[in-house]
Scaffold this active site. Structure first.
Site, PDB file in Angstrom:
ATOM      1  N   HIS A  80       0.898  -1.179  -0.173  1.00  0.00           N
ATOM      2  CA  HIS A  80       0.079  -0.006   0.016  1.00  0.00           C
ATOM      3  C   HIS A  80       0.926   1.275   0.072  1.00  0.00           C
ATOM      4  O   HIS A  80       0.158   2.462   0.389  1.00  0.00           O
ATOM      5  CB  HIS A  80      -0.832   0.117   1.194  1.00  0.00           C
ATOM      6  CG  HIS A  80      -1.651  -1.216   1.567  1.00  0.00           C
ATOM      7  ND1 HIS A  80      -2.722  -1.797   0.615  1.00  0.00           N
ATOM      8  CD2 HIS A  80      -1.734  -2.156   2.412  1.00  0.00           C
ATOM      9  CE1 HIS A  80      -3.054  -2.633   1.039  1.00  0.00           C
ATOM     10  NE2 HIS A  80      -2.386  -2.753   2.220  1.00  0.00           N
ATOM     11  N   HIS A  95      -6.753  -4.497  -1.142  1.00  0.00           N
ATOM     12  CA  HIS A  95      -5.928  -5.630  -1.155  1.00  0.00           C
ATOM     13  C   HIS A  95      -6.217  -6.431  -2.240  1.00  0.00           C
ATOM     14  O   HIS A  95      -6.027  -7.540  -2.347  1.00  0.00           O
ATOM     15  CB  HIS A  95      -6.376  -6.374   0.038  1.00  0.00           C
ATOM     16  CG  HIS A  95      -6.110  -5.949   1.260  1.00  0.00           C
ATOM     17  ND1 HIS A  95      -6.931  -5.118   2.232  1.00  0.00           N
ATOM     18  CD2 HIS A  95      -5.136  -5.901   2.170  1.00  0.00           C
ATOM     19  CE1 HIS A  95      -6.460  -4.527   3.036  1.00  0.00           C
ATOM     20  NE2 HIS A  95      -5.175  -5.127   3.176  1.00  0.00           N
TER      21      HIS A  95
END
Ligand SMILES: Nc1ncnc2c1ncn2[C@@H]1O[C@H](COP(=O)(O)OP(=O)(O)O)[C@@H](O)[C@H]1O
Ligand SMILES: Nc1ncnc2c1ncn2[C@@H]1O[C@H](COP(=O)(O)OP(=O)(O)O)[C@@H](O)[C@H]1O
Ligand SMILES: [Mg+2]
Ligand SMILES: [Mg+2]
Ligand SMILES: [Mg+2]
Ligand SMILES: [Mg+2]
Lengths: 211, 333, 333, 211
Positions: free
Chosen positions: C57, C219
């Site tokens: 991320h 995700h």
């Protein structure tokens, strides 16, 4: 140039060119994507579309004024390499025709010669470098020899178009030495140069307009 | 082609509107002709530092407009150099009486359009100088090419010259400094995927799953060679070795290492590559004193990266560290 | 799978090494267990603000470690929450005697692992509080889900609470502030392409050329719905309307608008989308007072974006504007 | 558990489990990619690989010590939801077996029951939520009923494995209400839950080891 190389004839030829460029936009993009950055068709189309709007709203009073309008529109809307190169070509042609009300064959040949000189002055390309110069150089030579032997405007332009098309085709095997395609080195061989193709398209349209 | 856009023909203007909305305190955006100007321009008696080029390389150049960097940026259509009127308008809008320095990346289109603009500005009575950056070692600078391309080094050049101009260095000084930076900065890039120019609608090339383009520019064009993809431990030296050997950079040299993303490569990969580059430079005894990691000069959504190495001295370090406040680069302010 | 990596099993550690090399002045990186700590930790008598989560991320969370934001970040394997020992080590390394606040994104794995870490730290004698952020309006918070996910709001939360901790606000104050921010921040995202987790080797889903996933998390998972892609003028309200209606945000509200890239979407598209979002908010009479545009919380190379809206008041504006100096967010320093 | 539920038998069973998890790593990734985030196989494989290294370098002296080692390794290396859940399961099992040198069938059933209670205490999932609880719950019930009726360790585990497999299969049509798959809502139906699958794999391996 249904009406010959008059003010109006030139304006009509440029309008016809805008239509042809728009029809060939995707082809020019495809050619430029192969060895450049894929914008030549879009750039030319943007420029010629803008040129038609300007022709519609202003009333250029002479062949030179039409050519200057074309030059300034291309310079201020095309960008990239083609913008300044075509822009300079039209600017030099405008200077060459002076205040003539109509272009006769010798003056037309002179204007084409001036356009070529402008492109070379700006871009420094020679024949064989795989650029629009490969189309424009033989076109100028052909125009001159027809004009010298007394051909009319239509046959001058027909000869120029024919030579430009052959010149454009001749770029296929070349390894580029100018412009973006030169970064590819040997990988640029085997592709038609987009600028040479657009030059041939323009001259073929002008020839068609003069018939 | 899947993009968050409305109409390919209005992408640049639409994005500029978003940029203006996002940075009202920093930028003043004009649309016709398109120019991104720092909000407090013109700055009196300061050299105006101006750059520009095709769009699609964001944050370059508009993201570098602001205090301590550019006075204005001229965004062309995607991957198309701007027109002379854009540059002329930028000069007119930012001229503070100390002249303007144009930072031009070495592409035929950019060079020709900025050249014309400089002629026009001279007529307008502004003293204008131009420098052409050509740091891409993938292209041989010879009679047989249009010369080396301007790539990653442009970001460093704009920062350093922008800092000097902000400090009041005059036009001669800014130009000399720019030439010095250009003389000692080198870059090279690779692509793992192509990008799609909105108006073209199709990718600029297609690569197999195990291929990459080595020696790319920043316009989505294929590179000098198509080669197999390797692990990062091979990719990084494939970029770094030609850079080091070109200048050459030698043992004991102090450098700035800039690990740049091409737009679609995530930061985790850039950091990974950066770590390898730092180790390789350490092995050569080259001392990394400053670094920049991130997507700063991009090719739309292309996956790939470039490395840039700039030889530093105290002057350049001092200018690099000087405060800067732009949308994409900010420190000390 | 084409990535600039060596071995999928060592991606996180390799990237951390690059991060440490890139930011020697800001970060102190430990590898076993993996923790990114601010270089001057522990800061005496300051609440330690700690976060973490799966890697992939970036810049979240490691890129937000530094003065005015996080004291430490715990990077798990790609898209996998970190283990309790990482969090415990982070707490031990940053505890300045004023306790620690854990910022946890609402995923089962994150919640469970941070919960265990908090229990362990209590045994170690550090006062620990946890807040769970769940700002994703795409997921209904009901008995039938694991609750809303923590997404874009996390970045704003870490900045604001980090600023308060830096100013000396105590643990109670930091916790209360965090709960306030969580109460008034909402997000939603979309994906135009999937991403490939290195150890999985294949994309997490496949989309046709005219499809997108609406209501994604961070995700690489598919979203709530697969829908046709539209122009930006439709995509932006598809994210913004559910956000505005959820809190709800009302006419006259002052907000921070955060236009986030998922990793593979270029800045030109983010700015374009941001411009549309600003116009839509203006039409509703909602006043955008602060903005953030860029890829700050990503899903590897996924193409897509998210929007986050935070309701502001003078306190939050003041804390947002407070100086921050981290790898990815920096101003005033 | 060639040697039964002794210290050594348990360690061997865990080594066998590590091999099975590694063989099924890609399958578990695939299952998790469909309704989660694609890491379950990688997470479990990382944890069990680490567990084998720890078993090789330390010498746990009792069944409880083996189970504690398994628990702490899983907690500190797996991460995600599965790490704390499986970790807690092994930790609770360790507590349940106390200082026994060998697990007889009732104690084994009690340990499995404790493991399940640990998973539920942490994860708050009920049967039907499409999680590992859907495999573990029927496994515990089956183990207990075999243990109560005097079955040996091997048949207790065989019954548990059989029930876990059926329980895992039963997750296919379910709409998830816990974990990542719950974000998908209706789209989670039609897929096997990866955690239920790994639970079934582990119990099947333990049963095989005990034969
Ligand atoms: N130095 C040059 N001299 C003449 N023509 C050139 C030169 N460089 C490029 N060209 C022409 O310009 C064409 C490319 O134009 P275009 O794609 O519009 O610009 P750009 O290369 O900046 O993207 C080439 O195909 C070539 O014919
Ligand atoms: N609350 C819960 N209770 C029990 N099991 C759960 C819970 N949440 C998730 N799980 C199990 O965990 C599995 C996913 O594990 P894993 O992929 O390793 O973690 P993550 O979801 O964090 O990526 C799911 O398939 C499910 O069986
Ligand atoms: Mg081009
Ligand atoms: Mg171009
Ligand atoms: Mg996970
Ligand atoms: Mg998972």
């Amino acid at each position: 140039m249904a009406a010959g190389c008059t003010t109006e004839g030139l304006a009509d030829a440029l309008r016809a060119a805008a239509r042809v460029i728009s029809e060939h936009r995707d082809e020019l993009i495809r050619l430029d994507r192969a060895i450049g950055d894929g914008d030549h068709g879009e750039n030319m189309n943007r420029g010629f579309t803008a040129m038609v709007s300007k022709l519609d709203t202003s009333e250029p009073a002479s062949p030179a004024a039409v050519l200057k309008l074309a030059a300034s529109t291309l310079i201020s809307t095309v960008g990239g390499a083609a913008g300044p190169l075509y822009g300079t070509a039209f600017l030099r042609a405008a200077a060459a025709v002076g205040d003539a009300a109509e272009l006769d064959p010798p003056l037309l040949a002179k204007a084409l010669q001036a356009a070529l000189e402008g492109v070379v002055a700006r871009g420094k390309a020679a024949v064989g470098d795989k650029t629009m110069v490969d189309a424009l150089t033989p076109a100028v030579a052909a125009a001159e020899s027809v004009a010298v032997t007394g051909g009319d405007v239509a046959s001058v332009l027909a000869a120029a178009a024919e030579a430009a098309e052959q010149g454009a085709e001749s770029t296929v095997p070349l390894v580029a030495r100018k412009g973006r395609a030169s970064y590819l080195g040997e990988r640029s061989a085997g592709h038609l140069d987009p600028g040479a193709r657009s030059t041939a398209l323009l001259l073929r349209t002008f020839a068609g307009s003069a018939r | 082609m899947k993009k968050i856009i409305n109409d390919p023909a209005t992408v640049v203007a639409d994005a500029l509107r978003g940029m203006a909305a996002a940075h009202p305190d920093l930028l003043d955006v004009q649309y016709d002709p398109a120019v991104v100007v720092r909000a407090d321009a013109p700055v009196s008696r300061k050299v105006a530092v101006i750059s520009g080029g095709g769009s699609g390389h964001e944050p370059l150049h508009g993201g570098f407009v602001g205090r301590g960097m550019l006075d204005a940026a001229c965004p062309g259509a995607v991957f198309t150099s701007p027109t002379p009127d854009q540059v002329r308008a930028a000069i007119a809008r930012t001229d503070g009486g100390a002249g303007a320095l144009l930072i031009v990346k070495n592409y035929t289109g950019d060079v020709l359009n900025f050249e014309t603009a400089a002629e026009l500005a001279a007529v307008d009575g502004v003293e204008v100088r131009s420098v052409v950056i050509d740091d891409d070692v993938a292209v041989k600078d010879s009679l047989y090419t249009a010369g080396r391309r301007g790539v990653g080094g442009t970001v460093l050049l704009e920062k350093i010259v922008g800092a000097a101009a902000e400090r009041g260095v005059d036009l001669d000084g800014c130009e000399a400094l720019a030439r010095k930076v250009i003389g000692q900065v080198r870059s090279m890039g690779l692509a793992l995927s192509a990008c799609t120019v909105p108006h073209a609608g199709e990718p600029s090339f297609t690569l197999a799953d195990d291929e990459m383009e080595l020696g790319i520019g920043i316009h989505g064009e294929p590179g000098r060679q198509r080669v197999p993809v390797g692990p990062a431990s091979e990719l990084v030296p494939a970029l770094l070795d030609p850079i080091v050997e070109d200048l050459p950079f030698a043992e004991g040299d102090r450098v700035l290492l800039f690990t740049n993303g091409m737009g679609g490569t995530p930061l985790i990969e850039l950091y990974l590559a950066h770590g390898i580059a730092e180790r390789l430079l350490a092995e050569r005894g080259i001392v990394v004193e400053r670094r920049l990691v991130g997507p700063y000069i991009t090719s739309l959504e292309m996956q790939g990266m470039s490395l840039t190495l700039l030889k530093l001295d105290d002057e350049l370090i001092d200018l690099w560290d000087a405060p800067v406040h732009t949308p994409a680069l900010r420190w000390g302010l």
